[in-house]
Design an enzyme around this catalytic site. Structure first.
Site, mmCIF file in Angstrom:
data_model
loop_
_atom_site.group_PDB
_atom_site.id
_atom_site.type_symbol
_atom_site.label_atom_id
_atom_site.label_comp_id
_atom_site.label_asym_id
_atom_site.label_seq_id
_atom_site.Cartn_x
_atom_site.Cartn_y
_atom_site.Cartn_z
ATOM 1 N N SER A 156 -22.433 -15.686 15.690
ATOM 2 C CA SER A 156 -21.365 -16.166 14.829
ATOM 3 C C SER A 156 -20.008 -15.848 15.429
ATOM 4 O O SER A 156 -19.897 -15.329 16.540
ATOM 5 C CB SER A 156 -21.501 -15.537 13.440
ATOM 6 N N HIS A 157 -18.948 -16.189 14.688
ATOM 7 C CA HIS A 157 -17.572 -16.001 15.163
ATOM 8 C C HIS A 157 -16.781 -15.334 14.054
ATOM 9 O O HIS A 157 -16.852 -15.739 12.888
ATOM 10 C CB HIS A 157 -16.953 -17.356 15.514
ATOM 11 N N SER A 158 -15.998 -14.326 14.421
ATOM 12 C CA SER A 158 -15.295 -13.538 13.409
ATOM 13 C C SER A 158 -14.224 -14.329 12.673
ATOM 14 O O SER A 158 -13.842 -13.963 11.561
ATOM 15 C CB SER A 158 -14.659 -12.302 14.065
ATOM 16 N N ALA A 159 -13.734 -15.423 13.271
ATOM 17 C CA ALA A 159 -12.610 -16.134 12.666
ATOM 18 C C ALA A 159 -12.915 -17.575 12.289
ATOM 19 O O ALA A 159 -12.021 -18.300 11.840
ATOM 20 C CB ALA A 159 -11.417 -16.109 13.623
ATOM 21 N N ARG A 206 -18.448 -16.466 3.946
ATOM 22 C CA ARG A 206 -19.321 -16.855 5.056
ATOM 23 C C ARG A 206 -20.799 -16.905 4.659
ATOM 24 O O ARG A 206 -21.509 -17.858 4.984
ATOM 25 C CB ARG A 206 -19.146 -15.886 6.229
#
Length: 407
Positions: free
Chosen positions: A229-232, A285
């Protein structure tokens, strides 16, 4: 050094032959057409030759980074060996080295000494931590630099930090070094001035930390380890399909609306206040990923991939290396070529930069000391002196086999 129409004239020479970072830099130069002479130890040569024996007896790491180079095996502890290398360096355009701090000076191969004799020489020094500072003398390997740069701290899952599966620090520093060498040569063509270049693995890798580093500086918190995944950004992860899984990365709100409306058949999610903006999707999320995953599992991976591509949604199959070896895009673009590894013919990828009017040379991977005798003569020794150096063990010459299937 990089001119394709001047074969055999441009030359880059590097020592000591171990250390994937500086080897990567010279690999880039060789792919661009430079004549690259690799100086190796008489006993065993580059350590990467023996990391494993998976490519017809040669280490995979070595084969990857040493195509198209010449191998000179000499003993730099001997006066004769140093004289040979010094002669070749002063005839070269570029000298690349990653010796331990102070070793180049002891050998008479420091940038100051070399450029005093040849001001137009480009000398490129690669180290783990750079000259000066408390870590100057510390040993540096890729994994250690990944740790010191913070890369490991943001790579992996919530539970476990991991290093990257490729030598990221080696590649990063090698790429910066090769770029700097090309820039120095361009300046020299205009001004006749050489250059002394320094690249450290630590600084190259910290530069690659990019947004994560700036997030730390300006928020006081580093991005969490997110796995795939991606933090932003959300949704940005792997999602289940009827027969497997697929990666989906939605980077803006328009993409989100296209995903739920044209692919997932869930238009009601487009304006759901939990998901209408990326900021909202990141805040929710888990709910967002649950909604997406509940719908992606309705289709096969290929069906979903086709629909995502038609809607302009970034997506990808999670390919194994076996898949990549036969990747349809690489095959369609004819990116594979045959090269020689000490008598065996293998497939190797063309370098990423494609010139419209010329193809990169795809030279053989050198055996240890394959070019030693010729280079001894090129350095000024006569035939008898070259043979004597080989007989005394000051240098080593490998007798190369003819490639299998080639006469």
């Amino acid at each position: 050094v990089l001119a394709y129409d001047l074969p055999g004239h441009g030359r880059s020479l590097g020592y000591p032959g171990a250390g994937p970072a500086h080897v990567a830099a010279k690999a880039v130069l060789a792919d661009l057409g430079a004549r690259v002479i690799k100086v190796e130890r008489v006993e065993g040569g580059d350590l990467a030759r023996g990391y494993d024996h998976v490519v017809h007896g040669t280490g995979a790491h070595f084969v990857w980074l040493n195509r198209g180079k010449e191998s000179l095996a000499v003993d730099l502890k001997s006066d004769e060996g140093r004289a040979v290398v010094k002669h070749l360096v002063l005839a070269a355009d570029v000298f690349v080295q990653n010796l331990a701090p102070g070793a180049a000076t002891r050998l008479g191969l420091s940038a100051a000494e070399l450029r005093a004799e040849k001001p137009e020489l480009v000398v490129a020094n690669l180290s783990g931590y750079g000259s000066g500072g408390p870590l100057e003398d510390r040993k540096a390997y890729d994994m250690l630099i990944q740790a010191e740069s913070g890369l490991i701290s943001i790579t992996g899952t919530t539970e476990d930090p991991v290093k990257t599966g490729i030598p990221t620090a080696d590649i990063a520093s090698g790429m910066y070094l090769s770029q700097a060498v090309v820039a120095a040569l361009l300046r020299r063509f205009r001004t006749a001035e050489g250059a002394t270049i320094e690249v450290s693995m630590l600084e190259a890798t910290v530069e690659w930390m990019g947004h994560a580093l700036y997030t730390q500086i300006h928020t006081g918190s580093q991005p969490a380890r997110m796995g795939l995944s991606h933090s932003a950004i959300a949704p940005y992860d792997r999602f289940p399909t009827r027969d497997g899984e697929i990666l989906i990365g939605v980077q803006n709100d328009t993409g989100w609306r296209a995903l739920v409306t044209h692919v997932l058949d869930a238009p009601e999610l487009a304006d759901d206040p939990r998901f209408a903006t990326n900021v909202a999707r990141v805040a929710h999320r888990a709910e967002c990923d649950t909604e997406v995953g509940a719908r992606t599992r309705r289709w096969s991976t290929q069906q979903l991939d086709t629909s995502l591509a038609a809607a302009g949604i970034p997506a990808a199959h999670i390919k194994t290396l076996a898949d990549v070896v036969d990747h349809e895009q690489l095959r369609a673009r004819e990116r594979w070529r045959s090269i020689d590894v000490d008598g065996a013919i293998i497939e190797a990828l063309l370098p990423p930069a494609t010139f419209g009017d010329v193809e990169a040379p795809m030279g053989a991977v050198p055996a240890l000391g394959q070019h030693t005798r010729a280079l001894l003569v090129e350095s000024g020794l006569d035939d008898a002196e070259a043979d004597a150096a080989l007989d005394r063990g000051v240098a080593y010459q490998h007798e190369r086999r003819s490639p299998v299937g080639v006469t």
